[in-house]
Design an enzyme around this catalytic site. Structure first.
Site, mmCIF file in Angstrom:
data_model
loop_
_atom_site.group_PDB
_atom_site.id
_atom_site.type_symbol
_atom_site.label_atom_id
_atom_site.label_comp_id
_atom_site.label_asym_id
_atom_site.label_seq_id
_atom_site.Cartn_x
_atom_site.Cartn_y
_atom_site.Cartn_z
ATOM 1 N N ARG A 13 0.850 -1.175 0.000
ATOM 2 C CA ARG A 13 0.000 0.000 0.000
ATOM 3 C C ARG A 13 0.892 1.234 0.000
ATOM 4 O O ARG A 13 2.071 1.176 0.352
ATOM 5 C CB ARG A 13 -0.905 0.010 1.230
ATOM 6 C CG ARG A 13 -2.022 -1.012 1.172
ATOM 7 C CD ARG A 13 -2.822 -1.030 2.462
ATOM 8 N NE ARG A 13 -3.557 0.214 2.676
ATOM 9 C CZ ARG A 13 -4.263 0.470 3.773
ATOM 10 N NH1 ARG A 13 -4.302 -0.422 4.760
ATOM 11 N NH2 ARG A 13 -4.920 1.620 3.893
ATOM 12 N N HIS A 14 0.321 2.350 -0.396
ATOM 13 C CA HIS A 14 1.013 3.629 -0.300
ATOM 14 C C HIS A 14 1.376 3.898 1.160
ATOM 15 O O HIS A 14 0.821 3.283 2.087
ATOM 16 C CB HIS A 14 0.110 4.744 -0.815
ATOM 17 C CG HIS A 14 -1.244 4.743 -0.143
ATOM 18 N ND1 HIS A 14 -1.465 5.250 1.125
ATOM 19 C CD2 HIS A 14 -2.434 4.251 -0.564
ATOM 20 C CE1 HIS A 14 -2.720 5.098 1.457
ATOM 21 N NE2 HIS A 14 -3.344 4.498 0.458
ATOM 22 N N ASN A 46 -5.725 9.001 5.838
ATOM 23 C CA ASN A 46 -5.647 7.878 6.776
ATOM 24 C C ASN A 46 -5.673 8.381 8.211
ATOM 25 O O ASN A 46 -6.368 7.823 9.074
ATOM 26 C CB ASN A 46 -4.375 7.063 6.547
ATOM 27 C CG ASN A 46 -4.366 6.282 5.253
ATOM 28 O OD1 ASN A 46 -3.325 6.090 4.645
ATOM 29 N ND2 ASN A 46 -5.534 5.816 4.813
ATOM 30 N N ARG A 55 -0.885 9.673 -3.499
ATOM 31 C CA ARG A 55 -0.256 8.949 -2.396
ATOM 32 C C ARG A 55 0.547 7.740 -2.868
ATOM 33 O O ARG A 55 1.531 7.374 -2.227
ATOM 34 C CB ARG A 55 -1.290 8.540 -1.350
ATOM 35 C CG ARG A 55 -2.501 7.772 -1.859
ATOM 36 C CD ARG A 55 -3.573 7.764 -0.765
ATOM 37 N NE ARG A 55 -4.760 6.982 -1.066
ATOM 38 C CZ ARG A 55 -5.816 7.434 -1.736
ATOM 39 N NH1 ARG A 55 -5.795 8.664 -2.235
ATOM 40 N NH2 ARG A 55 -6.872 6.662 -1.921
ATOM 41 N N GLU A 87 -7.980 3.466 -6.357
ATOM 42 C CA GLU A 87 -8.750 2.875 -5.270
ATOM 43 C C GLU A 87 -10.226 2.727 -5.642
ATOM 44 O O GLU A 87 -10.744 3.431 -6.523
ATOM 45 C CB GLU A 87 -8.596 3.740 -4.008
ATOM 46 C CG GLU A 87 -9.371 3.259 -2.787
ATOM 47 C CD GLU A 87 -8.961 1.872 -2.286
ATOM 48 O OE1 GLU A 87 -9.064 0.908 -3.066
ATOM 49 O OE2 GLU A 87 -8.568 1.757 -1.109
ATOM 50 N N HIS A 137 -3.638 0.480 -3.340
ATOM 51 C CA HIS A 137 -4.575 0.852 -2.289
ATOM 52 C C HIS A 137 -5.157 -0.421 -1.668
ATOM 53 O O HIS A 137 -5.101 -1.500 -2.249
ATOM 54 C CB HIS A 137 -5.684 1.722 -2.864
ATOM 55 C CG HIS A 137 -5.180 2.916 -3.615
ATOM 56 N ND1 HIS A 137 -4.967 4.135 -3.022
ATOM 57 C CD2 HIS A 137 -4.805 3.053 -4.923
ATOM 58 C CE1 HIS A 137 -4.516 4.996 -3.928
ATOM 59 N NE2 HIS A 137 -4.401 4.358 -5.090
#
Length: 445
Positions: free
Chosen positions: A226-227, A233, A277, A297, A362
Site C-alpha cells: 500500500r502507499h 488515513n 499517495r 482505489e 490501495h
C-alpha cells in the site's frame, strides 16, 4: 451468488488436461481454476494423481507406471475413473460450471472415451495439451515441483529425478498428441512460447484460451505494498487524493533500500495508481514506473472523503447493507468489490506476463490482487488485512517496516439477532483471520 460472466445456468464445461508427466499440467490446472474462481465462476480441479495416492498410497516409483505392470495399470484406471465419477457428480449435485480433469490422457482412445462420456452428460469438453520438448524446462519443472510431491518427499533427490524421468519415458512410448480435428483443444508448446487452438467456441472457452496465452512459468517476484500513510488515513477518511503524512514520507524513503536488499540487482518494474499517495510513495524508487488508472482505489461515490462514522450517520441503511454483503455492495455513484475485480482483470492478465514487479496500490485494490494469487473466496476477499507500511512478497515472507501507522483495516461486523439486541448491547465485531501467508502461491501446484 451471481457470476461476473453472464453464462447460461445450464453451461457445463470440462477442461481435460493432456500431456506427458512433468509438463506443468497441474500448474496450469490450478492457475486456470484460481482465475475462474476469482471471477466468481464455480470451478473445481479433479487431480487423478491425488486420487491414486489416496486410494493406493504414496511412494510409487516408476515401476508402478510401467504399462506391462497389470496391477499398477488397474489401480491407475481405478483412480482415473473415481476422479471422473466425482467430477460428473459435482456437476450434477453442486451445479458446477467448469471442472478441470488433471491427468495425462495421453492416447486418442482415452480421449475419445472421455469426450463421448462427458458429452453424453451434456458437458462440453475442451482439451488443454501441454507439450514441452525443451529438456531444460522439463528438468526445472521436476526439480521445482515434483520433488516436493508425496511420491518423492524425503527421498534422495538424484534418485527421484532419475525415477521420474523413467516414468516420463514409459508414458512417452505410447503418447499421442491431440490432433483430433473434431475436438475443441488448445496446445501450449514449451511453456506457452507457442499456442495453437482448434474449434474454440463460446465466450467462456475464449476467456480460458486468452488466459492461457498470457501464462508463463519463469521464476519471478511479485511485491505489493500500500502507499505510505496519507493525511486522509490519519483523519479516518476514505477515498480522496491526499498527500502522504510525515510517517508516510518516511516509508517512501525507506522503501528503496528494502527492495534493493531483497531483489539485488535484478530488474524490476513499478506500477502505481494515478493518485498522489501511491506516486509519492514510489518517488525514490530507481526503476521504470507506470501509472495505471485501473489501479486507482475503489470509488466510494458520494461517500468519498467521508469518515465511516459520517457515512453511518448520513446513510445508515447503506452502511448496514455494506456490512451485510461487502463484496457486492456498491457505493452510491461508486463501485463495489465485484466491480473492482472486473476492472482488474486486464491487470491480472498483464501480471501473468511480467517479470519482477512491485505494485504500490490501495487497500481494496491489493485485496483483490492478493485474493487472486492466494485463492480467497469472494466472501472473505473484502476482509483481507493489508497493513500500511508493509511489503508483501509472493514468495516466502512479508516484510514489515518498524514505522508506526494507523490501522485502517475494518474487520467483518457480526450483527446480533433481534433477541440478542433486546437482551441489551449492540453487535460487536470480530476479525476474520487473514494472515499474510508465508508461502509462494505463484509456484504452488
Amino acid at each position: 451468488m451471481p457470476n461476473n460472466f453472464h453464462t447460461s445456468p445450464s453451461l457445463r464445461l470440462a477442461c481435460v488436461m493432456v500431456g506427458l508427466p512433468g509438463r506443468g499440467k497441474t500448474y496450469i490446472s490450478q492457475k486456470v481454476c484460481r482465475y475462474l474462481q476469482w471471477l466468481g465462476i464455480h470451478t473445481e480441479v479433479f487431480n487423478v494423481g491425488n486420487y491414486r495416492r489416496k486410494l493406493f498410497g504414496t511412494k510409487q516409483d516408476h515401476l508402478f507406471f510401467d504399462p506391462s505392470n497389470p496391477t499398477g495399470q488397474h489401480q491407475r484406471k481405478t483412480a482415473a475413473n473415481a476422479a471422473l465419477e466425482d467430477m460428473i457428480r459435482w456437476f450434477d449435485e453442486k451445479q458446477g460450471t467448469v471442472a478441470i480433469y488433471d491427468a495425462t490422457n495421453s492416447t486418442k482412445q482415452r480421449r475419445r472415451w472421455l469426450h463421448d462420456l462427458l458429452t453424453s452428460h451434456d458437458i462440453q469438453v475442451v482439451f488443454i495439451e501441454s507439450v514441452c520438448e525443451d529438456e531444460k524446462i522439463v528438468i526445472e519443472n521436476i526439480q521445482q515441483m515434483k520433488l516436493a510431491s508425496p511420491d518423492y518427499l524425503d527421498r534422495d533427490p538424484t534418485w527421484a529425478v532419475e525415477d521420474y524421468q523413467r516414468r516420463i519415458d514409459q508414458y512417452r512410448e505410447h503418447y499421442e498428441q491431440v490432433t483430433e480435428s473434431d475436438y475443441t483443444f488448445v496446445r501450449m508448446v514449451n511453456a506457452g512460447t507457442q499456442v495453437m487452438i482448434n474449434m474454440v467456441r463460446g465466450y467462456l472457452e475464449s476467456r480460458i484460451v486468452y488466459y492461457l496465452m498470457n501464462l508463463h512459468t519463469q521464476p519471478r517476484k511479485i511485491y505489493m505494498s500500500r502507499h505510505g500513510e496519507s493525511m486522509f488515513n490519519l483523519q479516518g477518511k476514505i477515498g480522496g487524493d491526499s498527500d502522504l503524512s510525515p510517517r508516510g514520507q518516511l516509508y517512501a524513503k525507506k522503501l528503496p533500500g528494502l527492495i534493493k536488499e531483497h531483489l539485488g540487482d535484478k530488474k524490476l518494474v513499478v506500477w502505481t495508481s494515478t493518485l498522489k499517495r501511491t506516486i509519492q510513495t514510489s518517488a525514490l524508487l530507481d526503476y521504470p514506473k507506470l501509472n495505471r488508472k485501473a489501479l486507482d482505489e475503489l470509488d466510494a461515490g458520494v461517500c468519498d472523503g467521508m469518515t465511516y462514522e459520517e457515512i453511518e450517520e448520513k446513510y445508515p441503511e447503506d452502511y448496514a447493507n455494506r456490512d451485510d454483503d461487502k463484496f457486492n455492495y456498491r457505493y452510491k455513484g461508486g463501485e463495489s468489490y465485484r466491480d473492482v475485480v472486473l476492472r482488474l482483470e486486464p491487470i491480472i492478465m498483464d501480471l501473468e506476463r511480467q517479470g519482477n514487479i512491485l505494485i504500490i496500490g490501495h487497500q481494496a485494490i491489493l485485496r483483490c490482487i492478493y485474493a487472486y494469487f492466494m485463492n480467497y473466496n469472494q466472501e472473505d476477499l473484502p476482509y483481507i488485512k493489508i497493513p500500511l507500511h508493509t511489503v508483501i512478497e509472493l514468495s516466502p515472507r512479508a516484510y514489515v517496516f518498524d514505522i508506526e501507522a494507523v490501522d485502517t483495516h475494518r474487520p467483518k461486523t457480526v450483527h446480533k439477532t433481534s433477541q440478542e439486541m433486546k437482551a441489551g448491547g449492540v453487535g460487536n465485531s470480530e476479525k476474520i483471520n487473514n494472515p499474510i501467508l508465508p508461502i509462494s502461491p505463484e509456484f504452488m501446484a
